[in-house]
Scaffold this motif. Structure first.
Motif, PDB file in Angstrom:
ATOM      1  N   VAL A  70       7.799   7.615  -1.423  1.00 23.64           N
ATOM      2  CA  VAL A  70       8.326   7.437  -2.773  1.00 23.64           C
ATOM      3  C   VAL A  70       7.175   7.032  -3.694  1.00 23.64           C
ATOM      4  O   VAL A  70       6.088   6.678  -3.236  1.00 23.64           O
ATOM      5  CB  VAL A  70       9.448   6.377  -2.798  1.00 23.64           C
ATOM      6  CG1 VAL A  70      10.673   6.881  -2.033  1.00 23.64           C
ATOM      7  CG2 VAL A  70       8.967   5.048  -2.238  1.00 23.64           C
ATOM      8  N   LYS A  71       7.425   7.060  -5.001  1.00 25.59           N
ATOM      9  CA  LYS A  71       6.356   6.813  -5.970  1.00 25.59           C
ATOM     10  C   LYS A  71       6.107   5.336  -6.246  1.00 25.59           C
ATOM     11  O   LYS A  71       4.990   4.939  -6.562  1.00 25.59           O
ATOM     12  CB  LYS A  71       6.673   7.525  -7.289  1.00 25.59           C
ATOM     13  CG  LYS A  71       6.653   9.036  -7.188  1.00 25.59           C
ATOM     14  CD  LYS A  71       6.954   9.663  -8.520  1.00 25.59           C
ATOM     15  CE  LYS A  71       6.939  11.183  -8.420  1.00 25.59           C
ATOM     16  NZ  LYS A  71       7.254  11.828  -9.698  1.00 25.59           N
ATOM     17  N   LYS A  72       7.151   4.531  -6.182  1.00 24.61           N
ATOM     18  CA  LYS A  72       7.026   3.115  -6.560  1.00 24.61           C
ATOM     19  C   LYS A  72       7.510   2.227  -5.421  1.00 24.61           C
ATOM     20  O   LYS A  72       8.428   2.605  -4.685  1.00 24.61           O
ATOM     21  CB  LYS A  72       7.853   2.840  -7.818  1.00 24.61           C
ATOM     22  CG  LYS A  72       7.408   3.633  -9.031  1.00 24.61           C
ATOM     23  CD  LYS A  72       8.300   3.304 -10.206  1.00 24.61           C
ATOM     24  CE  LYS A  72       7.893   4.080 -11.445  1.00 24.61           C
ATOM     25  NZ  LYS A  72       8.757   3.747 -12.596  1.00 24.61           N
ATOM     26  N   PRO A  73       6.959   1.028  -5.301  1.00 23.52           N
ATOM     27  CA  PRO A  73       7.366   0.152  -4.198  1.00 23.52           C
ATOM     28  C   PRO A  73       8.833  -0.269  -4.252  1.00 23.52           C
ATOM     29  O   PRO A  73       9.450  -0.486  -3.209  1.00 23.52           O
ATOM     30  CB  PRO A  73       6.431  -1.052  -4.314  1.00 23.52           C
ATOM     31  CG  PRO A  73       5.807  -0.972  -5.649  1.00 23.52           C
ATOM     32  CD  PRO A  73       5.846   0.458  -6.070  1.00 23.52           C
ATOM     33  N   ASP A  74       9.407  -0.344  -5.436  1.00 23.51           N
ATOM     34  CA  ASP A  74      10.819  -0.738  -5.501  1.00 23.51           C
ATOM     35  C   ASP A  74      11.762   0.395  -5.092  1.00 23.51           C
ATOM     36  O   ASP A  74      12.979   0.210  -5.011  1.00 23.51           O
ATOM     37  CB  ASP A  74      11.187  -1.280  -6.888  1.00 23.51           C
ATOM     38  CG  ASP A  74      11.129  -0.245  -7.985  1.00 23.51           C
ATOM     39  OD1 ASP A  74      10.539   0.838  -7.793  1.00 23.51           O
ATOM     40  OD2 ASP A  74      11.682  -0.529  -9.069  1.00 23.51           O
ATOM     41  N   GLN A  75      11.200   1.579  -4.798  1.00 27.01           N
ATOM     42  CA  GLN A  75      12.002   2.714  -4.328  1.00 27.01           C
ATOM     43  C   GLN A  75      11.992   2.848  -2.805  1.00 27.01           C
ATOM     44  O   GLN A  75      12.671   3.703  -2.262  1.00 27.01           O
ATOM     45  CB  GLN A  75      11.497   4.009  -4.961  1.00 27.01           C
ATOM     46  CG  GLN A  75      11.638   4.060  -6.464  1.00 27.01           C
ATOM     47  CD  GLN A  75      10.961   5.269  -7.085  1.00 27.01           C
ATOM     48  OE1 GLN A  75      10.192   5.978  -6.441  1.00 27.01           O
ATOM     49  NE2 GLN A  75      11.253   5.511  -8.352  1.00 27.01           N
ATOM     50  N   ASP A 123       0.863  -1.182   0.000  1.00 26.39           N
ATOM     51  CA  ASP A 123       0.000   0.000   0.000  1.00 26.39           C
ATOM     52  C   ASP A 123       0.901   1.234   0.000  1.00 26.39           C
ATOM     53  O   ASP A 123       1.578   1.528   0.982  1.00 26.39           O
ATOM     54  CB  ASP A 123      -0.897  -0.008   1.237  1.00 26.39           C
ATOM     55  CG  ASP A 123      -1.882   1.150   1.252  1.00 26.39           C
ATOM     56  OD1 ASP A 123      -1.787   2.052   0.389  1.00 26.39           O
ATOM     57  OD2 ASP A 123      -2.746   1.154   2.148  1.00 26.39           O
ATOM     58  N   MET A 124       0.903   1.951  -1.102  1.00 26.52           N
ATOM     59  CA  MET A 124       1.827   3.073  -1.285  1.00 26.52           C
ATOM     60  C   MET A 124       1.310   4.386  -0.698  1.00 26.52           C
ATOM     61  O   MET A 124       2.022   5.382  -0.713  1.00 26.52           O
ATOM     62  CB  MET A 124       2.117   3.258  -2.783  1.00 26.52           C
ATOM     63  CG  MET A 124       2.894   2.130  -3.412  1.00 26.52           C
ATOM     64  SD  MET A 124       4.525   1.900  -2.667  1.00 26.52           S
ATOM     65  CE  MET A 124       5.310   3.447  -3.079  1.00 26.52           C
ATOM     66  N   ARG A 125       0.110   4.404  -0.157  1.00 26.68           N
ATOM     67  CA  ARG A 125      -0.466   5.664   0.330  1.00 26.68           C
ATOM     68  C   ARG A 125       0.339   6.301   1.457  1.00 26.68           C
ATOM     69  O   ARG A 125       0.372   7.521   1.580  1.00 26.68           O
ATOM     70  CB  ARG A 125      -1.912   5.444   0.773  1.00 26.68           C
ATOM     71  CG  ARG A 125      -2.844   5.181  -0.410  1.00 26.68           C
ATOM     72  CD  ARG A 125      -4.237   4.920   0.048  1.00 26.68           C
ATOM     73  NE  ARG A 125      -4.275   3.614   0.716  1.00 26.68           N
ATOM     74  CZ  ARG A 125      -5.366   3.003   1.122  1.00 26.68           C
ATOM     75  NH1 ARG A 125      -6.541   3.582   0.965  1.00 26.68           N
ATOM     76  NH2 ARG A 125      -5.315   1.833   1.700  1.00 26.68           N
ATOM     77  N   SER A 126       0.999   5.495   2.269  1.00 24.60           N
ATOM     78  CA  SER A 126       1.768   6.056   3.386  1.00 24.60           C
ATOM     79  C   SER A 126       3.264   6.165   3.075  1.00 24.60           C
ATOM     80  O   SER A 126       4.049   6.579   3.921  1.00 24.60           O
ATOM     81  CB  SER A 126       1.570   5.195   4.634  1.00 24.60           C
ATOM     82  OG  SER A 126       2.074   3.890   4.391  1.00 24.60           O
ATOM     83  N   GLU A 127       3.661   5.818   1.870  1.00 27.16           N
ATOM     84  CA  GLU A 127       5.077   5.855   1.498  1.00 27.16           C
ATOM     85  C   GLU A 127       5.457   7.227   0.940  1.00 27.16           C
ATOM     86  O   GLU A 127       4.614   7.935   0.383  1.00 27.16           O
ATOM     87  CB  GLU A 127       5.388   4.761   0.473  1.00 27.16           C
ATOM     88  CG  GLU A 127       5.129   3.352   0.970  1.00 27.16           C
ATOM     89  CD  GLU A 127       6.023   2.933   2.117  1.00 27.16           C
ATOM     90  OE1 GLU A 127       7.112   3.526   2.276  1.00 27.16           O
ATOM     91  OE2 GLU A 127       5.638   2.006   2.857  1.00 27.16           O
TER      92      GLU A 127
END
Length: 198
Positions: free
Chosen positions: A32-37, A26-30
């Motif tokens: 960075v733009k992509k999970p691999d970042q 779930d990238m909403r709390s990250e």
């Protein structure tokens, strides 16, 4: 005496179960733009089923190498990949990958030494390993459902190593064994589906 053939292994989705984890983050709390970042995301990923045992078996017949790519905008990924390898295979002279790790964004740069590259994707120069002049070949991990660690890939590669000892030509040995078994080594490069975030 014929030397051991070279076998290059990609990490993500070949040795390491990467996409199944990155695809559900779930990238909403990250930040960075992509999970691999995400810093540290590559450190604790699980191995592919059968990969650890496969490496142990293949090290008897092949000179093993790692040939992998790390995200450019994730500096920790480069270190995390080395730490992952050390965790599962050691980091001393007994490791099958000791000082045989290449992290690059152009895997075609390494194909000149000859050998087989196992990689799940045609990108970053993997498909350019299909080169008779350098006796190199790309095998697309999982394209043929039989050619995965949990199925027949180890047996296939060991049969190729045995044929290579007789013929002295790795690419032709790999193609001959695949033809006899009915395996497809790779798919077309122009219709490969990326993950939704790539």
């Amino acid at each position: 005496m014929v030397m051991k053939p070279k076998l290059f292994l990609d990490m993500d989705n070949v040795l390491v179960d990467t996409l199944s984890i990155l695809n559900v983050i779930d990238m909403r709390s990250e930040k960075v733009k992509k999970p691999d970042q995400i810093p540290g995301v590559f450190r604790d990923l699980p191995p592919m089923i059968g990969a650890i045992e496969a490496v142990k078996s293949l090290s008897e017949n092949y000179e093993l190498h790692i040939l992998s790519t790390a995200p450019w905008q994730n500096a920790s990924a480069w270190q995390d990949k080395l730490l992952w390898l050390a965790q599962y295979f050691g980091d001393d002279k007994q490791s099958p990958f000791y000082k045989r790790v290449t992290l690059t964004h152009d895997k075609s740069l390494a194909h000149g030494v000859g050998g087989i590259l196992i990689d799940d994707r045609p990108y970053h120069g993997a498909s350019q390993w299909n080169d008779e002049m350098t006796d190199s070949l790309w095998i697309q991990y999982g394209y043929d459902a039989h050619l995965v660690w949990s199925a027949q890939l180890v047996n296939y590669l060991n049969a190729v190593a045995k044929a290579y000892k007789v013929s002295g030509t790795l690419r032709l040995s790999a193609e001959a064994v695949a033809k006899q078994a009915g395996y497809q080594l790779f798919g077309q490069n122009d219709n490969f589906e990326k993950a939704h975030w790539e």
